[in-house]
Scaffold this motif. Structure first.
Motif, PDB file in Angstrom:
ATOM      1  N   GLN A 180     -42.366 -76.027  59.957  1.00  0.00           N
ATOM      2  CA  GLN A 180     -41.404 -75.295  59.145  1.00  0.00           C
ATOM      3  C   GLN A 180     -40.508 -76.270  58.395  1.00  0.00           C
ATOM      4  O   GLN A 180     -39.876 -77.145  58.983  1.00  0.00           O
ATOM      5  CB  GLN A 180     -40.545 -74.383  60.021  1.00  0.00           C
TER       6      GLN A 180
ATOM      7  N   GLU B 114     -40.795 -84.156  66.576  1.00  0.00           N
ATOM      8  CA  GLU B 114     -40.554 -82.718  66.505  1.00  0.00           C
ATOM      9  C   GLU B 114     -39.676 -82.339  65.317  1.00  0.00           C
ATOM     10  O   GLU B 114     -39.733 -81.217  64.819  1.00  0.00           O
ATOM     11  CB  GLU B 114     -39.908 -82.233  67.802  1.00  0.00           C
ATOM     12  N   ARG B 115     -38.836 -83.270  64.845  1.00  0.00           N
ATOM     13  CA  ARG B 115     -37.936 -82.990  63.729  1.00  0.00           C
ATOM     14  C   ARG B 115     -37.869 -84.226  62.836  1.00  0.00           C
ATOM     15  O   ARG B 115     -37.496 -85.310  63.296  1.00  0.00           O
ATOM     16  CB  ARG B 115     -36.541 -82.640  64.251  1.00  0.00           C
TER      17      ARG B 115
ATOM     18  N   ASN C  62     -42.882 -72.067  55.869  1.00  0.00           N
ATOM     19  CA  ASN C  62     -43.912 -72.536  56.794  1.00  0.00           C
ATOM     20  C   ASN C  62     -45.007 -73.227  55.996  1.00  0.00           C
ATOM     21  O   ASN C  62     -45.704 -72.593  55.208  1.00  0.00           O
ATOM     22  CB  ASN C  62     -44.473 -71.365  57.595  1.00  0.00           C
TER      23      ASN C  62
ATOM     24  N   VAL D 237     -39.574 -79.184  60.892  1.00  0.00           N
ATOM     25  CA  VAL D 237     -39.522 -78.959  62.336  1.00  0.00           C
ATOM     26  C   VAL D 237     -40.911 -78.530  62.798  1.00  0.00           C
ATOM     27  O   VAL D 237     -41.505 -77.602  62.241  1.00  0.00           O
ATOM     28  CB  VAL D 237     -38.487 -77.871  62.691  1.00  0.00           C
ATOM     29  N   GLN D 238     -41.421 -79.214  63.796  1.00  0.00           N
ATOM     30  CA  GLN D 238     -42.744 -78.909  64.318  1.00  0.00           C
ATOM     31  C   GLN D 238     -42.655 -77.784  65.348  1.00  0.00           C
ATOM     32  O   GLN D 238     -41.959 -77.898  66.354  1.00  0.00           O
ATOM     33  CB  GLN D 238     -43.377 -80.156  64.943  1.00  0.00           C
ATOM     34  N   LYS D 239     -43.360 -76.679  65.060  1.00  0.00           N
ATOM     35  CA  LYS D 239     -43.402 -75.524  65.941  1.00  0.00           C
ATOM     36  C   LYS D 239     -44.803 -75.426  66.546  1.00  0.00           C
ATOM     37  O   LYS D 239     -45.731 -76.094  66.086  1.00  0.00           O
ATOM     38  CB  LYS D 239     -43.090 -74.248  65.149  1.00  0.00           C
ATOM     39  N   PRO D 240     -44.978 -74.590  67.575  1.00  0.00           N
ATOM     40  CA  PRO D 240     -46.324 -74.437  68.134  1.00  0.00           C
ATOM     41  C   PRO D 240     -47.308 -73.876  67.102  1.00  0.00           C
ATOM     42  O   PRO D 240     -47.236 -72.722  66.720  1.00  0.00           O
ATOM     43  CB  PRO D 240     -46.114 -73.437  69.285  1.00  0.00           C
TER      44      PRO D 240
ATOM     45  N   TYR E 115     -47.619 -74.673  63.857  1.00  0.00           N
ATOM     46  CA  TYR E 115     -47.258 -74.739  62.441  1.00  0.00           C
ATOM     47  C   TYR E 115     -46.035 -75.635  62.241  1.00  0.00           C
ATOM     48  O   TYR E 115     -45.395 -76.086  63.203  1.00  0.00           O
ATOM     49  CB  TYR E 115     -47.005 -73.336  61.870  1.00  0.00           C
TER      50      TYR E 115
END
Length: 236
Positions: free
Chosen positions: A58, A24-25, A79, A51-54, A56
């Motif tokens: 960032q 996730e990071r 992004n 950082v993995q977002k839903p 996408y």
């Protein structure tokens, strides 16, 4: 989503990193504690992170000494798109994600998310306007300001900020040139906070980076309040 990072120096591949949904990071820097370590004095100990977002990814600069760059532009937060090239000092890192589109293969209505009020972005407002100017839409909308005035959203890209050429000009010594933009599309009105921290825009009392506007939404941008309405105001 799985993704890959390829570290390159002077055309030579130094390392490849395959990351999974569990990562996730991911931090990049000189420290051996980083998931991607680059042992060079031009790179800060913990230089930046992804950082993995839903849906996408960032990229965030972590107050590095020499800055973090994407496709030649310095960024604080960005992004990522498929194929983006991240630069840390003399090193480049190619970002590849299986499920993200490649902007070079997208149609004209594709728009990467953006994050800098100073318009140090993947593309600036002028480019956005050019990409959207051929897009016909019957959508109409306007902002009703708390001062009693009304502003019609009649452009493909409508800008809000301190810039003298902004469509809605804001005041304030520390106000960025561009705080937010509204994209008028066939599917509706998309509002984007393009400031560095992404906390300059509230929709219905909550900070929003990216929001599709609905009838009656209450907006607050740097102390200026307004309500979004569909259609056109009486008298227009």
């Amino acid at each position: 989503m799985a993704y890959k990072l390829t570290v390159v120096l002077s055309g030579r591949t130094l390392s490849r990193h395959e990351l999974s949904d569990d990562d996730e990071r991911v931090r990049m820097g000189r420290s051996p504690d980083c998931e991607v370590t680059i042992d060079n004095l031009g790179v800060s100990r913990v230089h930046c992170e992804i950082v993995q977002k839903p849906g996408y990814f960032q990229l965030r600069d972590l107050q590095s000494g020499n800055g973090t760059f994407v496709n030649g532009e310095r960024v604080e937060s960005y992004n990522l798109n498929q194929g983006d090239v991240i630069s840390l000092g003399k090193f480049t890192i190619r970002f590849e994600a299986e499920d993200l589109p490649d902007p070079s293969e997208e149609s004209g209505d594709h728009m990467p998310l953006m994050v800098e009020g100073s318009m140090t972005l993947a593309m600036d407002a002028a480019t956005l306007a050019k990409k959207h100017k051929q897009q016909a839409t019957k959508n109409r909308g306007y902002f009703a300001l708390s001062t009693g005035s009304e502003i019609v959203l009649d452009k493909a890209v409508f800008s809000v900020g301190k810039d003298s050429e902004a469509d809605l000009e804001l005041k304030g010594f520390f106000c960025p040139r561009v705080v937010a933009i509204v994209i008028r599309e066939e599917s509706g009105f998309r509002l984007l906070d393009v400031t560095n921290g992404g906390r300059s825009l509230k929709v219905n009392g909550r900070f929003k980076r990216d929001s599709w506007l609905k009838e009656g939404d209450e907006l607050e941008v740097r102390g200026t309040t307004m309500v979004f309405h569909r259609g056109v105001p009486v008298g227009h």
